[in-house]
Motif scaffolding. Structure first.
Motif, PDB file in Angstrom:
ATOM      1  N   GLN A  77       0.840  -1.187   0.000  1.00 40.01           N
ATOM      2  CA  GLN A  77       0.000   0.000   0.000  1.00 40.01           C
ATOM      3  C   GLN A  77       0.884   1.249   0.000  1.00 40.01           C
ATOM      4  N   ALA A  78       0.741   2.042  -1.013  1.00 43.64           N
ATOM      5  CA  ALA A  78       1.522   3.273  -1.124  1.00 43.64           C
ATOM      6  C   ALA A  78       0.764   4.413  -0.466  1.00 43.64           C
ATOM      7  N   PRO A  79       1.478   5.324   0.195  1.00 48.05           N
ATOM      8  CA  PRO A  79       0.780   6.463   0.783  1.00 48.05           C
ATOM      9  C   PRO A  79       0.166   7.329  -0.312  1.00 48.05           C
ATOM     10  N   LYS A  80      -1.017   7.858  -0.022  1.00 50.74           N
ATOM     11  CA  LYS A  80      -1.707   8.703  -1.000  1.00 50.74           C
ATOM     12  C   LYS A  80      -1.086  10.095  -1.006  1.00 50.74           C
ATOM     13  N   ALA A  81      -1.086  10.693  -2.177  1.00 52.04           N
ATOM     14  CA  ALA A  81      -0.578  12.057  -2.299  1.00 52.04           C
ATOM     15  C   ALA A  81      -1.515  13.009  -1.563  1.00 52.04           C
ATOM     16  N   ILE A  82      -0.948  14.055  -0.965  1.00 47.08           N
ATOM     17  CA  ILE A  82      -1.745  15.049  -0.251  1.00 47.08           C
ATOM     18  C   ILE A  82      -2.143  16.134  -1.246  1.00 47.08           C
ATOM     19  N   ASN A  83      -3.440  16.371  -1.324  1.00 46.67           N
ATOM     20  CA  ASN A  83      -4.006  17.435  -2.156  1.00 46.67           C
ATOM     21  C   ASN A  83      -5.046  18.157  -1.317  1.00 46.67           C
ATOM     22  N   ILE A  84      -4.770  19.400  -0.974  1.00 44.19           N
ATOM     23  CA  ILE A  84      -5.705  20.151  -0.138  1.00 44.19           C
ATOM     24  C   ILE A  84      -5.528  21.646  -0.408  1.00 44.19           C
ATOM     25  N   LYS A  85      -6.619  22.353  -0.351  1.00 48.34           N
ATOM     26  CA  LYS A  85      -6.608  23.819  -0.390  1.00 48.34           C
ATOM     27  C   LYS A  85      -7.623  24.238   0.665  1.00 48.34           C
ATOM     28  N   GLN A  86      -7.144  24.789   1.779  1.00 46.59           N
ATOM     29  CA  GLN A  86      -8.022  25.046   2.920  1.00 46.59           C
ATOM     30  C   GLN A  86      -7.599  26.293   3.664  1.00 46.59           C
ATOM     31  N   ARG A  87      -8.593  27.044   4.100  1.00 46.00           N
ATOM     32  CA  ARG A  87      -8.384  28.172   5.009  1.00 46.00           C
ATOM     33  C   ARG A  87      -9.345  27.937   6.172  1.00 46.00           C
ATOM     34  N   CYS A  88      -8.833  27.970   7.388  1.00 47.38           N
ATOM     35  CA  CYS A  88      -9.707  27.760   8.548  1.00 47.38           C
ATOM     36  C   CYS A  88      -9.145  28.515   9.751  1.00 47.38           C
ATOM     37  N   SER A  89      -9.990  28.663  10.752  1.00 44.80           N
ATOM     38  CA  SER A  89      -9.561  29.297  11.997  1.00 44.80           C
ATOM     39  C   SER A  89     -10.081  28.479  13.166  1.00 44.80           C
ATOM     40  N   PHE A  90      -9.466  28.662  14.334  1.00 43.04           N
ATOM     41  CA  PHE A  90      -9.822  27.868  15.507  1.00 43.04           C
ATOM     42  C   PHE A  90      -9.685  28.712  16.766  1.00 43.04           C
ATOM     43  N   ARG A  91     -10.397  28.302  17.803  1.00 46.81           N
ATOM     44  CA  ARG A  91     -10.338  28.969  19.112  1.00 46.81           C
ATOM     45  C   ARG A  91     -10.799  27.954  20.154  1.00 46.81           C
ATOM     46  N   GLY A  98      -6.168  30.775  16.406  1.00 47.52           N
ATOM     47  CA  GLY A  98      -5.298  30.975  15.262  1.00 47.52           C
ATOM     48  C   GLY A  98      -6.023  30.737  13.959  1.00 47.52           C
ATOM     49  N   SER A  99      -5.265  30.857  12.890  1.00 45.79           N
ATOM     50  CA  SER A  99      -5.811  30.612  11.558  1.00 45.79           C
ATOM     51  C   SER A  99      -4.720  29.990  10.702  1.00 45.79           C
ATOM     52  N   THR A 100      -5.157  29.216   9.725  1.00 50.44           N
ATOM     53  CA  THR A 100      -4.226  28.533   8.835  1.00 50.44           C
ATOM     54  C   THR A 100      -4.725  28.611   7.410  1.00 50.44           C
ATOM     55  N   LEU A 101      -3.804  28.821   6.498  1.00 48.51           N
ATOM     56  CA  LEU A 101      -4.053  28.729   5.067  1.00 48.51           C
ATOM     57  C   LEU A 101      -3.049  27.717   4.549  1.00 48.51           C
ATOM     58  N   VAL A 102      -3.535  26.669   3.902  1.00 47.88           N
ATOM     59  CA  VAL A 102      -2.635  25.655   3.358  1.00 47.88           C
ATOM     60  C   VAL A 102      -3.119  25.264   1.972  1.00 47.88           C
ATOM     61  N   GLU A 103      -2.176  25.162   1.047  1.00 51.40           N
ATOM     62  CA  GLU A 103      -2.478  24.679  -0.295  1.00 51.40           C
ATOM     63  C   GLU A 103      -1.357  23.723  -0.695  1.00 51.40           C
ATOM     64  N   LEU A 112       1.470  28.216   2.494  1.00 52.09           N
ATOM     65  CA  LEU A 112       1.314  27.823   3.890  1.00 52.09           C
ATOM     66  C   LEU A 112       1.486  29.061   4.756  1.00 52.09           C
ATOM     67  N   SER A 113       0.512  29.315   5.595  1.00 52.89           N
ATOM     68  CA  SER A 113       0.563  30.456   6.499  1.00 52.89           C
ATOM     69  C   SER A 113      -0.252  30.118   7.745  1.00 52.89           C
ATOM     70  N   THR A 114       0.360  30.233   8.903  1.00 52.20           N
ATOM     71  CA  THR A 114      -0.334  29.964  10.164  1.00 52.20           C
ATOM     72  C   THR A 114      -0.007  31.064  11.159  1.00 52.20           C
ATOM     73  N   GLN A 115      -1.040  31.573  11.834  1.00 51.61           N
ATOM     74  CA  GLN A 115      -0.869  32.528  12.926  1.00 51.61           C
ATOM     75  C   GLN A 115      -1.534  31.913  14.155  1.00 51.61           C
ATOM     76  N   PRO A 188     -12.620  16.267   5.512  1.00 47.85           N
ATOM     77  CA  PRO A 188     -13.995  16.277   4.994  1.00 47.85           C
ATOM     78  C   PRO A 188     -14.778  17.533   5.374  1.00 47.85           C
ATOM     79  N   SER A 189     -14.641  17.994   6.627  1.00 47.45           N
ATOM     80  CA  SER A 189     -15.429  19.136   7.069  1.00 47.45           C
ATOM     81  C   SER A 189     -14.703  20.467   6.860  1.00 47.45           C
ATOM     82  N   GLY A 190     -13.378  20.449   6.760  1.00 44.01           N
ATOM     83  CA  GLY A 190     -12.603  21.679   6.621  1.00 44.01           C
ATOM     84  C   GLY A 190     -12.370  22.390   7.934  1.00 44.01           C
ATOM     85  N   LYS A 191     -12.804  21.814   9.053  1.00 45.79           N
ATOM     86  CA  LYS A 191     -12.601  22.446  10.367  1.00 45.79           C
ATOM     87  C   LYS A 191     -11.197  22.155  10.865  1.00 45.79           C
TER      88      LYS A 191
END
Length: 193
Positions: A77-91, A98-103, A112-115, A188-191
């Motif tokens: 079993q080969a690891p799957k390639a990562i494909n994501i474009k997401q912006r989210c924040s948390f508290r 904080g907040s994260t932007l990842v593509e 990639l940007s995280t604060q 799946p949820s983007g959270k």
């Protein structure tokens, strides 16, 4: 291959502690058969994937009790390639936020940007993608900056993890970095958390 090596180590260890002697076995790699010219579409006729064949054990031995089909599937079993474009924040309830932007496209980090703010410890950290260079794509993604800051990104199930190490220089107060946790993104949820 790591799974196979681990299983063989366990087998050899168990064999050493059992009353009956167990002969060591060698795993012989055998080349995969070359597909015929009229093989299924999408198959590479030059595919030289090496398949590992696990030898059969003596009746009653630990080696004879291994589920070969399951082990073979895990090893190949080969690891799957990562494909994501997401912006989210948390508290959370303590004010940590904080907040994260990842593509990422096919394990290549495009952005990639995280604060992160840690109010209880009086500071914040900022991890911007500029200045980082990607040094690994698999089994996990790794980015490094000249200041020593390292970012590691991997998936486990449907969760993407972004962790930071040796990045205290990127915080308003270097002591704050001790309270920075990895960013977890539920794909799946983007959270994120």
């Amino acid at each position: 291959m790591k799974v196979l090596a681990l299983i063989l180590s366990v087998i050899l260890f168990a064999g050493c502690s059992s009353p009956a002697p167990v002969e060591p076995v060698a795993v012989k790699p055998t080349p995969a058969p070359t597909p015929a010219p009229d093989a299924a579409p999408g198959k590479d006729p030059g595919d030289t994937t090496v398949k590992t064949e696990l030898p059969r054990g003596k009746p009653g031995s630990l080696l004879s009790k291994i589920d070969r089909a399951r082990l073979s599937a895990q090893v190949q079993q080969a690891p799957k390639a990562i494909n994501i474009k997401q912006r989210c924040s948390f508290r959370n309830e303590t004010g940590y936020n904080g907040s994260t932007l990842v593509e990422i496209a096919n394990n290549e980090v495009k952005a990639l940007s995280t604060q992160i703010a840690v109010p209880l410890h009086g500071g914040s950290c900022s991890f911007e993608g500029s200045g980082f260079r990607q040094v690994a794509r698999a089994p996990s993604i790794e980015l490094r900056h000249n200041d020593g800051c390292t970012v590691r990104i991997w998936t486990q199930g449907k969760q993407l993890t972004i962790s930071y190490s040796k990045c205290s220089a990127r915080c308003s107060n270097p002591e704050v970095f001790k309270y920075v946790w990895p960013v977890l993104i539920d794909q799946p949820s983007g959270k994120c958390d």
